[in-house]
Write a protein that holds these residues in place. Sequence first.
Motif, PDB file in Angstrom:
ATOM      1  N   ARG A   1      25.881  13.439  -5.987  1.00  0.00           N
ATOM      2  CA  ARG A   1      24.692  13.266  -6.816  1.00  0.00           C
ATOM      3  C   ARG A   1      24.688  11.902  -7.505  1.00  0.00           C
ATOM      4  O   ARG A   1      23.642  11.276  -7.674  1.00  0.00           O
ATOM      5  CB  ARG A   1      24.600  14.390  -7.847  1.00  0.00           C
ATOM      6  CG  ARG A   1      24.065  15.695  -7.279  1.00  0.00           C
ATOM      7  CD  ARG A   1      23.793  16.706  -8.365  1.00  0.00           C
ATOM      8  NE  ARG A   1      25.022  17.313  -8.858  1.00  0.00           N
ATOM      9  CZ  ARG A   1      25.548  18.407  -8.333  1.00  0.00           C
ATOM     10  NH1 ARG A   1      24.964  19.005  -7.302  1.00  0.00           N
ATOM     11  NH2 ARG A   1      26.658  18.914  -8.834  1.00  0.00           N
ATOM     12  N   GLN A   2      25.863  11.429  -7.866  1.00  0.00           N
ATOM     13  CA  GLN A   2      25.983  10.128  -8.515  1.00  0.00           C
ATOM     14  C   GLN A   2      25.853   8.983  -7.522  1.00  0.00           C
ATOM     15  O   GLN A   2      25.352   7.904  -7.864  1.00  0.00           O
ATOM     16  CB  GLN A   2      27.327  10.041  -9.243  1.00  0.00           C
ATOM     17  CG  GLN A   2      27.493  11.043 -10.366  1.00  0.00           C
ATOM     18  CD  GLN A   2      28.926  11.103 -10.882  1.00  0.00           C
ATOM     19  OE1 GLN A   2      29.801  10.342 -10.451  1.00  0.00           O
ATOM     20  NE2 GLN A   2      29.184  12.026 -11.803  1.00  0.00           N
ATOM     21  N   LYS A   3      26.313   9.218  -6.293  1.00  0.00           N
ATOM     22  CA  LYS A   3      26.313   8.178  -5.262  1.00  0.00           C
ATOM     23  C   LYS A   3      25.755   8.758  -3.966  1.00  0.00           C
ATOM     24  O   LYS A   3      26.481   8.958  -2.990  1.00  0.00           O
ATOM     25  CB  LYS A   3      27.728   7.642  -5.054  1.00  0.00           C
ATOM     26  CG  LYS A   3      28.356   7.012  -6.289  1.00  0.00           C
ATOM     27  CD  LYS A   3      29.778   6.560  -6.018  1.00  0.00           C
ATOM     28  CE  LYS A   3      30.404   5.937  -7.255  1.00  0.00           C
ATOM     29  NZ  LYS A   3      29.754   4.679  -7.676  1.00  0.00           N
ATOM     30  N   PRO A   4      24.455   9.050  -3.929  1.00  0.00           N
ATOM     31  CA  PRO A   4      23.865   9.760  -2.783  1.00  0.00           C
ATOM     32  C   PRO A   4      23.902   8.987  -1.470  1.00  0.00           C
ATOM     33  O   PRO A   4      23.730   9.589  -0.404  1.00  0.00           O
ATOM     34  CB  PRO A   4      22.428  10.017  -3.231  1.00  0.00           C
ATOM     35  CG  PRO A   4      22.153   8.956  -4.248  1.00  0.00           C
ATOM     36  CD  PRO A   4      23.449   8.750  -4.960  1.00  0.00           C
ATOM     37  N   GLY A   5      24.136   7.682  -1.519  1.00  0.00           N
ATOM     38  CA  GLY A   5      24.182   6.896  -0.289  1.00  0.00           C
ATOM     39  C   GLY A   5      25.577   6.719   0.268  1.00  0.00           C
ATOM     40  O   GLY A   5      25.770   6.024   1.274  1.00  0.00           O
ATOM     41  N   SER A   6      26.560   7.358  -0.349  1.00  0.00           N
ATOM     42  CA  SER A   6      27.959   7.173   0.040  1.00  0.00           C
ATOM     43  C   SER A   6      28.465   8.297   0.939  1.00  0.00           C
ATOM     44  O   SER A   6      27.901   9.385   0.986  1.00  0.00           O
ATOM     45  CB  SER A   6      28.849   7.105  -1.212  1.00  0.00           C
ATOM     46  OG  SER A   6      28.519   5.997  -2.015  1.00  0.00           O
ATOM     47  N   ILE A   7      29.556   7.991   1.650  1.00  0.00           N
ATOM     48  CA  ILE A   7      30.324   9.003   2.372  1.00  0.00           C
ATOM     49  C   ILE A   7      31.382   9.493   1.397  1.00  0.00           C
ATOM     50  O   ILE A   7      32.240   8.718   0.957  1.00  0.00           O
ATOM     51  CB  ILE A   7      30.999   8.429   3.629  1.00  0.00           C
ATOM     52  CG1 ILE A   7      29.962   7.827   4.577  1.00  0.00           C
ATOM     53  CG2 ILE A   7      31.804   9.509   4.348  1.00  0.00           C
ATOM     54  CD1 ILE A   7      30.581   7.068   5.748  1.00  0.00           C
TER      55      ILE A   7
ATOM     56  N   LEU B   1      30.229  17.507  -4.653  1.00  0.00           N
ATOM     57  CA  LEU B   1      28.767  17.442  -4.750  1.00  0.00           C
ATOM     58  C   LEU B   1      28.327  16.638  -5.969  1.00  0.00           C
ATOM     59  O   LEU B   1      27.296  15.938  -5.928  1.00  0.00           O
ATOM     60  CB  LEU B   1      28.180  18.845  -4.807  1.00  0.00           C
ATOM     61  CG  LEU B   1      28.222  19.639  -3.499  1.00  0.00           C
ATOM     62  CD1 LEU B   1      27.775  21.074  -3.739  1.00  0.00           C
ATOM     63  CD2 LEU B   1      27.337  18.979  -2.441  1.00  0.00           C
ATOM     64  N   GLU B   2      29.077  16.720  -7.055  1.00  0.00           N
ATOM     65  CA  GLU B   2      28.745  15.942  -8.246  1.00  0.00           C
ATOM     66  C   GLU B   2      28.871  14.448  -7.954  1.00  0.00           C
ATOM     67  O   GLU B   2      28.027  13.646  -8.368  1.00  0.00           O
ATOM     68  CB  GLU B   2      29.666  16.335  -9.408  1.00  0.00           C
ATOM     69  CG  GLU B   2      29.401  15.569 -10.692  1.00  0.00           C
ATOM     70  CD  GLU B   2      27.972  15.692 -11.197  1.00  0.00           C
ATOM     71  OE1 GLU B   2      27.465  14.699 -11.758  1.00  0.00           O
ATOM     72  OE2 GLU B   2      27.348  16.765 -11.016  1.00  0.00           O
ATOM     73  N   VAL B   3      29.907  14.058  -7.226  1.00  0.00           N
ATOM     74  CA  VAL B   3      30.052  12.645  -6.842  1.00  0.00           C
ATOM     75  C   VAL B   3      28.904  12.242  -5.923  1.00  0.00           C
ATOM     76  O   VAL B   3      28.359  11.145  -6.023  1.00  0.00           O
ATOM     77  CB  VAL B   3      31.420  12.401  -6.166  1.00  0.00           C
ATOM     78  CG1 VAL B   3      31.524  10.948  -5.690  1.00  0.00           C
ATOM     79  CG2 VAL B   3      32.555  12.736  -7.121  1.00  0.00           C
TER      80      VAL B   3
ATOM     81  N   ILE C   1      31.190  14.658   2.922  1.00  0.00           N
ATOM     82  CA  ILE C   1      29.732  14.564   2.790  1.00  0.00           C
ATOM     83  C   ILE C   1      29.254  13.247   3.383  1.00  0.00           C
ATOM     84  O   ILE C   1      29.771  12.181   3.055  1.00  0.00           O
ATOM     85  CB  ILE C   1      29.295  14.641   1.320  1.00  0.00           C
ATOM     86  CG1 ILE C   1      29.794  15.945   0.680  1.00  0.00           C
ATOM     87  CG2 ILE C   1      27.772  14.543   1.202  1.00  0.00           C
ATOM     88  CD1 ILE C   1      29.506  16.046  -0.818  1.00  0.00           C
ATOM     89  N   PHE C   2      28.258  13.337   4.262  1.00  0.00           N
ATOM     90  CA  PHE C   2      27.612  12.155   4.830  1.00  0.00           C
ATOM     91  C   PHE C   2      26.181  12.063   4.300  1.00  0.00           C
ATOM     92  O   PHE C   2      25.483  13.083   4.242  1.00  0.00           O
ATOM     93  CB  PHE C   2      27.569  12.227   6.362  1.00  0.00           C
ATOM     94  CG  PHE C   2      28.906  12.064   7.028  1.00  0.00           C
ATOM     95  CD1 PHE C   2      29.336  10.813   7.453  1.00  0.00           C
ATOM     96  CD2 PHE C   2      29.735  13.154   7.235  1.00  0.00           C
ATOM     97  CE1 PHE C   2      30.564  10.658   8.078  1.00  0.00           C
ATOM     98  CE2 PHE C   2      30.968  13.019   7.857  1.00  0.00           C
ATOM     99  CZ  PHE C   2      31.380  11.765   8.278  1.00  0.00           C
ATOM    100  N   PRO C   3      25.738  10.859   3.944  1.00  0.00           N
ATOM    101  CA  PRO C   3      24.360  10.713   3.463  1.00  0.00           C
ATOM    102  C   PRO C   3      23.350  10.836   4.596  1.00  0.00           C
ATOM    103  O   PRO C   3      23.700  10.669   5.781  1.00  0.00           O
ATOM    104  CB  PRO C   3      24.353   9.299   2.873  1.00  0.00           C
ATOM    105  CG  PRO C   3      25.378   8.552   3.668  1.00  0.00           C
ATOM    106  CD  PRO C   3      26.459   9.577   3.957  1.00  0.00           C
ATOM    107  N   SER C   4      22.119  11.108   4.245  1.00  0.00           N
ATOM    108  CA  SER C   4      21.065  11.267   5.253  1.00  0.00           C
ATOM    109  C   SER C   4      20.857   9.995   6.069  1.00  0.00           C
ATOM    110  O   SER C   4      20.411  10.068   7.221  1.00  0.00           O
ATOM    111  CB  SER C   4      19.746  11.669   4.574  1.00  0.00           C
ATOM    112  OG  SER C   4      19.369  10.701   3.606  1.00  0.00           O
TER     113      SER C   4
END
Length: 197
Positions: free
Chosen positions: A115-121, A111-113, A135-138
Amino acid sequence: MITAILLASGYSQRLKRDKLSLDFNGIPVLEHTMRAISNVSFSKKLLVTRQEQYSCLASQYGFQTLLNPMAQTGQSSSIRLGVLQSDPSSAFMFFVGDQPLLSSSVIKRLLEVHRQKPGSIIIPTLDGQNQNPVIFPSSLRESLLEITGDTGGRSVIAKNPQLIQRVSFTDSLPFLDIDTSEDYFTLLSKAKKTEDY
């Protein structure tokens, strides 16, 4: 904003019994995974399952239960169901129910990664191999809603290599999943679950 989506609609075909209900340290395998997720802050927590028996357990840990009547068509149906019940602006963190050694610290690092890169998978890796949870971005909401079959999110990952952010881990225990009887015996050989949640 991020939604935790716990996928628990499989048929445990290789194990030939419901692996999520197997006992580990006195509670079901699925409950261990729920515990780890529940000790991390999410905007929403969803359990996608074909078995209503897990609804009570889900509510104890703050999960909304989504019953999947199309589970036989593969994991994609569970993914779509979870995405549809998420806020349109939410990112998605997909968990599998058979990782009882998954820790809150692993989740928080991913989750910290994010937050740093919200557009990334965001993909955890072990010895160069992709693991769960992912994690997949919106921005990939529509792509996730278009997947079919039992390949999960792999097709979306393959189509968006420029968005991939891998996070390397060295401890294999949090990523141990249960597909066969041998996997379950390996799990039981661990004298005590390493808990940091």
